[in-house]
Design an enzyme around this catalytic site. Structure first.
Site, PDB file in Angstrom:
ATOM      1  CG  ASN A   7      -1.876   1.120   1.280  1.00 57.03           C
ATOM      2  OD1 ASN A   7      -1.841   2.009   0.434  1.00 57.03           O
ATOM      3  ND2 ASN A   7      -2.748   1.101   2.266  1.00 57.03           N
ATOM      4  NE  ARG A  90      -6.509   0.541   0.150  1.00 65.23           N
ATOM      5  CZ  ARG A  90      -6.992   0.918   1.305  1.00 65.23           C
ATOM      6  NH1 ARG A  90      -6.277   0.804   2.381  1.00 65.23           N
ATOM      7  NH2 ARG A  90      -8.197   1.408   1.381  1.00 65.23           N
ATOM      8  CG  HIS A 179     -13.891   2.308   2.715  1.00 67.08           C
ATOM      9  ND1 HIS A 179     -14.738   3.207   3.315  1.00 67.08           N
ATOM     10  CD2 HIS A 179     -12.655   2.595   3.182  1.00 67.08           C
ATOM     11  CE1 HIS A 179     -14.049   4.014   4.105  1.00 67.08           C
ATOM     12  NE2 HIS A 179     -12.779   3.662   4.038  1.00 67.08           N
ATOM     13  NE  ARG A 240     -11.817  11.670   4.541  1.00 66.53           N
ATOM     14  CZ  ARG A 240     -11.650  10.376   4.289  1.00 66.53           C
ATOM     15  NH1 ARG A 240     -12.691   9.627   3.965  1.00 66.53           N
ATOM     16  NH2 ARG A 240     -10.457   9.829   4.352  1.00 66.53           N
ATOM     17  CD  GLU A 383      -9.618  -1.897   3.785  1.00 63.31           C
ATOM     18  OE1 GLU A 383      -9.225  -1.550   4.907  1.00 63.31           O
ATOM     19  OE2 GLU A 383      -9.996  -1.096   2.920  1.00 63.31           O
TER      20      GLU A 383
END
Ligand code: ADP
Length: 396
Positions: A7, A90, A179, A240, A383
């Protein structure tokens, strides 16, 4: 087979080496501060961990450090690079160019870089990670797995925004969702858990963490998801703002004399739970403050749960009913209070949780009460494992 999952961010490269025989993580770590110093944190299963400040000029050096650590010295878990069967990367944004994992070619890397206007923070760093691994491991197959790919099955009426068509034509402005790897992973896990065929299930998955998104899944395919062109849309999140009246953005920019990037920064990093509570973006801190009587902290938690509830119930309507809802990720797996607030009042739909069963953290568990007609599950996400599985599936 052993799969190395990568990643790669702008100044970091995270990795996990997974043994696919038993799904075990043999080693994992992160190279941080790439290009601005350098730090390597590593842990090997059964051999301990270390943190070392070491200069890391670029992603290629990071990849070299990772391979050296995995194959040589006290923390080695394999004897040579050849033991790595494949590398799975990823990738944050695949636009509408990628609807599943792909084997890396020069053309694939160029396509990922070509999406930089849709993923300004991620496209080039993701591509740099791939190029570096290719250089260090030229004979090992490399696969890219996209956060957006699972959502490519959304119908047009779900992914289009009501903006002038020219912006879609020129810039591909639409909902992509993120996601995806996690939503796909927990949906498959839910099918197994329920002993049902994924092709015969209606699910809503709630990936709730610092970043949160919900996903409506029909017969194994995404039909809608709450994140949009960017990961800003959906419920309010840690820092956010989530979905707001878009006119508020222009209003604030004009009044405060802010540029687009300054406004983006406020909406992504200075809003959400942190801004409303005035305490923290971390749900644990905000809950502690609320319990100590901080009204704004209480408000922040209520806003988050309320916004998730609206999206959840909307998705149940979109699906025409639901078999199970699934909580996952940092908050979804570990915050009984947040789960309770989200499903509170949804008894009329058949969603009802058992408070005692809900009092758990980080475990796979069915928390539905016996009289619920819709299952509520907590399923831990993984993940990296999903990326490794997709990688193996593709190369085989
Ligand atoms: P990210 O979106 O960065 O991957 P995570 O999924 O790790 O975020 O979620 C982070 C949030 O999850 C934090 O707000 C934190 O409060 C909550 N969380 C994570 N782990 C735990 C835990 N063990 N116990 C309670 N809350 C947790």
């Amino acid at each position: 087979m052993k799969v190395l999952v990568i990643n790669s961010g702008s100044s970091s490269l995270k990795y996990q080496l997974i043994d696919m025989e038993n799904d075990c993580v043999m080693a994992k770590g992160i190279c941080e501060k790439i290009g601005i110093g350098g730090r390597h944190k590593h842990s090997s299963d059964g051999k301990g961990d270390f943190i070392e400040d070491v200069e890391i000029k670029n992603h290629s050096e990071a990849a070299r450090i990772v391979i050296d650590t995995l194959t040589k010295g006290d923390y080695a878990v394999i004897s040579s690079i050849e033991e790595i069967g494949a590398v799975g990367h990823r990738i944050v944004q695949g636009g509408d160019l990628f609807s599943g994992p792909e084997l890396v070619t020069d053309e694939v890397i160029e396509k990922i870089e070509g999406l930089h206007s849709l993923a300004p923070l991620h496209a080039y760093p993701n591509a740099a990670g791939i190029r570096s691994c290719k250089a260090v491991m030229p004979n090992i197959p490399q696969v890219v797995v996209f956060d957006t790919a699972f959502h490519q099955t959304m119908p047009e009426y779900a992914y289009m925004y009501g903006l002038p068509m020219e912006y879609y034509d020129k810039y591909k402005i639409r909902r992509y969702g993120f996601h995806g790897t996690s939503h796909k992973y927990v949906s498959r896990k839910a099918a197994e858990w329920l002993g049902k065929d994924i092709n015969d299930l209606k699910l809503v998955t709630l990936h709730l963490g610092n970043g949160s998104s919900l996903c409506a899944i029909k017969n194994g395919e995404c039909v809608d998801t709450s994140m949009g062109l960017t990961p800003l849309e959906g419920p309010m999140m840690g820092t956010r703002c989530g979905s707001i009246d878009p006119a508020a953005v222009a209003f604030i920019m004009e009044k405060e004399g802010l540029s687009g990037s300054e406004m983006n920064d406020i909406m992504n990093k200075k809003s959400g739970l942190m801004a409303i509570s005035g305490v923290s973006s971390d749900f644990r801190d905000v809950r502690a403050a609320a319990d100590a009587g901080n009204k704004n902290a209480e408000l922040a938690l209520h806003m988050f749960a309320y916004q998730c509830k609206k999206i959840l119930a909307g998705y149940i309507a979109v699906l025409g009913g639901v078999d199970a809802i699934v909580f996952t990720a940092g908050v979804g797996e570990n915050r009984p209070d947040t789960r309770e607030l989200i499903v509170e009042g949804l008894e009329f739909l058949g969603i009802k949780i058992d408070k005692e069963k809900n009092d758990v953290m980080g475990k796979d568990v069915d928390i539905s009460s016996p009289d619920a007609t819709i299952k509520t599950l907590i399923l831990t996400t993984n993940e990296e494992l999903m990326i490794a599985r997709e990688t193996v599936k593709l190369i085989q």
